[in-house]
Scaffold this active site. Sequence first.
Site, PDB file in Angstrom:
ATOM      1  N   SER A   1      -7.051   2.431  -4.282  1.00  0.00           N
ATOM      2  CA  SER A   1      -5.820   2.618  -3.579  1.00  0.00           C
ATOM      3  C   SER A   1      -4.587   3.585  -4.454  1.00  0.00           C
ATOM      4  O   SER A   1      -4.010   4.284  -3.937  1.00  0.00           O
ATOM      5  CB  SER A   1      -4.893   1.728  -3.091  1.00  0.00           C
ATOM      6  OG  SER A   1      -5.534   1.215  -1.862  1.00  0.00           O
TER       7      SER A   1
ATOM      8  N   ASP B   1     -14.902  11.775 -19.452  1.00  0.00           N
ATOM      9  CA  ASP B   1     -16.073  11.138 -19.112  1.00  0.00           C
ATOM     10  C   ASP B   1     -15.942   9.613 -19.438  1.00  0.00           C
ATOM     11  O   ASP B   1     -15.488   9.372 -20.566  1.00  0.00           O
ATOM     12  CB  ASP B   1     -17.516  11.806 -19.878  1.00  0.00           C
ATOM     13  CG  ASP B   1     -18.698  11.095 -19.358  1.00  0.00           C
ATOM     14  OD1 ASP B   1     -18.721  10.744 -18.093  1.00  0.00           O
ATOM     15  OD2 ASP B   1     -20.020  11.645 -19.698  1.00  0.00           O
ATOM     16  N   ILE B   2     -16.166   8.746 -18.337  1.00  0.00           N
ATOM     17  CA  ILE B   2     -16.170   7.475 -18.412  1.00  0.00           C
ATOM     18  C   ILE B   2     -17.571   6.915 -18.651  1.00  0.00           C
ATOM     19  O   ILE B   2     -18.420   7.064 -17.814  1.00  0.00           O
ATOM     20  CB  ILE B   2     -15.521   6.943 -17.170  1.00  0.00           C
ATOM     21  CG1 ILE B   2     -14.031   7.421 -16.915  1.00  0.00           C
ATOM     22  CG2 ILE B   2     -15.202   5.192 -17.415  1.00  0.00           C
ATOM     23  CD1 ILE B   2     -13.046   7.359 -18.345  1.00  0.00           C
TER      24      ILE B   2
ATOM     25  N   GLU C   1       0.675  -1.227  -0.029  1.00  0.00           N
ATOM     26  CA  GLU C   1       0.159  -0.063  -0.060  1.00  0.00           C
ATOM     27  C   GLU C   1       0.861   1.248  -0.095  1.00  0.00           C
ATOM     28  O   GLU C   1       0.541   2.155  -0.718  1.00  0.00           O
ATOM     29  CB  GLU C   1      -0.993   0.121   1.038  1.00  0.00           C
ATOM     30  CG  GLU C   1      -1.737   1.217   1.437  1.00  0.00           C
ATOM     31  CD  GLU C   1      -2.594   1.610   0.407  1.00  0.00           C
ATOM     32  OE1 GLU C   1      -2.795   2.825  -0.043  1.00  0.00           O
ATOM     33  OE2 GLU C   1      -3.259   0.683  -0.467  1.00  0.00           O
TER      34      GLU C   1
ATOM     35  N   ASP D   1     -22.002   9.476 -12.788  1.00  0.00           N
ATOM     36  CA  ASP D   1     -22.455   8.209 -12.382  1.00  0.00           C
ATOM     37  C   ASP D   1     -21.882   7.560 -10.987  1.00  0.00           C
ATOM     38  O   ASP D   1     -20.696   8.028 -10.543  1.00  0.00           O
ATOM     39  CB  ASP D   1     -22.155   7.254 -13.553  1.00  0.00           C
ATOM     40  CG  ASP D   1     -20.817   6.862 -13.902  1.00  0.00           C
ATOM     41  OD1 ASP D   1     -19.943   6.336 -13.173  1.00  0.00           O
ATOM     42  OD2 ASP D   1     -20.492   7.492 -15.084  1.00  0.00           O
TER      43      ASP D   1
ATOM     44  N   ASP E   1       1.389   3.983  -3.024  1.00  0.00           N
ATOM     45  CA  ASP E   1       0.947   5.599  -2.869  1.00  0.00           C
ATOM     46  C   ASP E   1       2.227   6.514  -3.693  1.00  0.00           C
ATOM     47  O   ASP E   1       2.028   7.293  -4.212  1.00  0.00           O
ATOM     48  CB  ASP E   1       0.848   5.913  -1.449  1.00  0.00           C
ATOM     49  CG  ASP E   1      -0.540   5.536  -1.149  1.00  0.00           C
ATOM     50  OD1 ASP E   1      -1.293   5.059  -2.014  1.00  0.00           O
ATOM     51  OD2 ASP E   1      -0.929   5.061   0.146  1.00  0.00           O
TER      52      ASP E   1
ATOM     53  N   GLY F   1     -21.916  11.865 -18.134  1.00  0.00           N
ATOM     54  CA  GLY F   1     -22.072  12.764 -17.013  1.00  0.00           C
ATOM     55  C   GLY F   1     -21.594  11.861 -15.741  1.00  0.00           C
ATOM     56  O   GLY F   1     -20.993  11.030 -15.806  1.00  0.00           O
TER      57      GLY F   1
END
Length: 643
Positions: free
Chosen positions: A560, A602-603, A293, A623, A297, A621
């Site tokens: 993460s 936008d996905i 983790e 979601d 990062d 838009g």
Amino acid sequence: MTRIISLTALVAALATFSAARPSSHTHAVHEKRGAISARWSNAMRVRSDADMHVKIGLRQSNLHHGHDILMDVSNPSSKNYRKFWTEEDVHNMFAPSDESVSAVKHWLADSGIHDIRITHSDNKGWLAFIASGDELENLLHTDFYEYIDSETGDKAIAAEQYHVPKHIQGHIDYITPGIRLPYLRKRSNVNKIYKPAQTRHVPKFAPMSANTIACDKLITPDCVAALYNIPKATVTPSPNNSLGIFEENDYYTQSDLDSFFTHFPSYKIPNGTAPTPAFIDGAKAPEHFGGSESNLDFMLAYPIIYPQNITLYQTDDPYYATGSHSQGYFNTFLDAIDGSYCTSCYAGECGNDPLDPIYPDVNSTSGYKGKLMCGVYKPTNVISISYVGSEDSIPRYYYERQCNEFMKLGLRGVSVFFASGDSGVASRNGCLGNNTIFNPERPASCPYITSVGATKLPENRTVNDPEVAANDPAGHPYISAFASGGGFSNVFSIPNYQADAVANYFEKHNPPYPYYNGSILGENGGLYNRSGRGYPDVSANGDNIAVYNNGKYTINGGTSASAPIFASIVNRIIDERIAAGKSGPLGFLNPILYKNADAFNDITEGTNSGCGTDGFSTAPGWDPVTGLGTPNYPKLKEVLLNI
């Protein structure tokens, strides 16, 4: 006189006890406990001469106005936009009123507990004193008992209910000891409720790449830069704009960082580059054997922000950080960056909760022996946190109090980013009800943070093609299934800044599931709360991320990864603002982000499966899978640079 009454005698004597101190017409029940677990047994009446450590949590002022105040400084159309408050301003706004302090002290004095015996906390949040068992029972018109958890042996003193004068009720949040019993923990060691949002990695070497040719198989720093049009840093970083990253029970490894920096020489990050430590309550880092983790990062953030630095908020000594001895999360971190949080009161919690670590740590020979750290670190302008858990895993008041603290941080100009979770519409704790009701994640669903979901680049697509929502079945490529967390809160209602976006989603892309409104879980067969705060707000890539971990070049992923990518981009833009002679901090960003949806890619492909369903679907838009979409650095920079 010593009074000990067994549980067997309690039933026979209920009438006697309830009549022992009848409330007069001037008093009212302030708190009353409902049914408790059968694990709490052998209730024994407290001794009349026992020393009772009493805390009276005074009701905070203006907390109900906190949302509106934050929106006032976060909305670009407001005349008060970005007029951030000082820490002292925030404390004074929400501190109990002088009227409350005076009224409660007069009541105590009239009851024989005079001012000389009372300690008043620095932030005015509570009054503390020591009373005998008799004094406290007479003060609150009740009887106190010592309860024992039959599984763990934990003890607690509590009453079934207590009374206060009617004219005092409006000034008091709660009193301890009162009706609350500690949150039950399991007999054996357990992992904490919270986990890193994604710590899985494929146990094999991933193909090496330092360009954008194979980004569908391996996301390198070059791929991230290409996906979001992030240029190499050119401005001199501000010494007052370090990126904050939170870690708990996971530690970076310097050798892994150095290997990563060496692998990508074009970023010119020298070996030995490491975050500035902000160690909290006995925490330490780095370790020789690293955690995936922390490495993830830093390996995502440094290529975006360097030569800017990172501040590492590493929390808790090893005894508590392992998760075996405390079930809470984030409170010691919030204590360290805001001293008032150590003693503030909210909904039955004053100071730290029984779920939290206790310092000095007397339970471990190697534990932290100092006092709980309160207000020792200044929060950075941007903080990235990649740890999540389900809303239902801790008491509601615990979550609400933390969410209110993020509201206060926003007032001070701090931008907080949280991963949205890796279990789609479920959580790592599973689903609710009969295992079909969607289980929202927290703090991702808090309305005062920016929640970041995950996207991926599908096979055979390039960085110039659209990404999709991250959703991988077990074994492809991770050991367990992974779907970007998203949905609607069961705790918080839809905030005004996203109301239009959520309404548009329901109107044009209505989910095919029954729903409920409000707090009655699963009403009418509903699977999600139609009136809840929607999350995530935004997204970034979180799949097939190139990392070094314990000397191996491999892949990792999850939301993460998404949170530090987005947070790093905002941190970079703040450096740009400062270099342009503008004030740096941006504070709570959601209101301006929702007003500038064209600053995002936008996905519109993918779902976030869970609870036996496909989950929600992406759509044009906003979601509840990928939020507004992924960042377009030049467009987002233009928006945030010109406000």
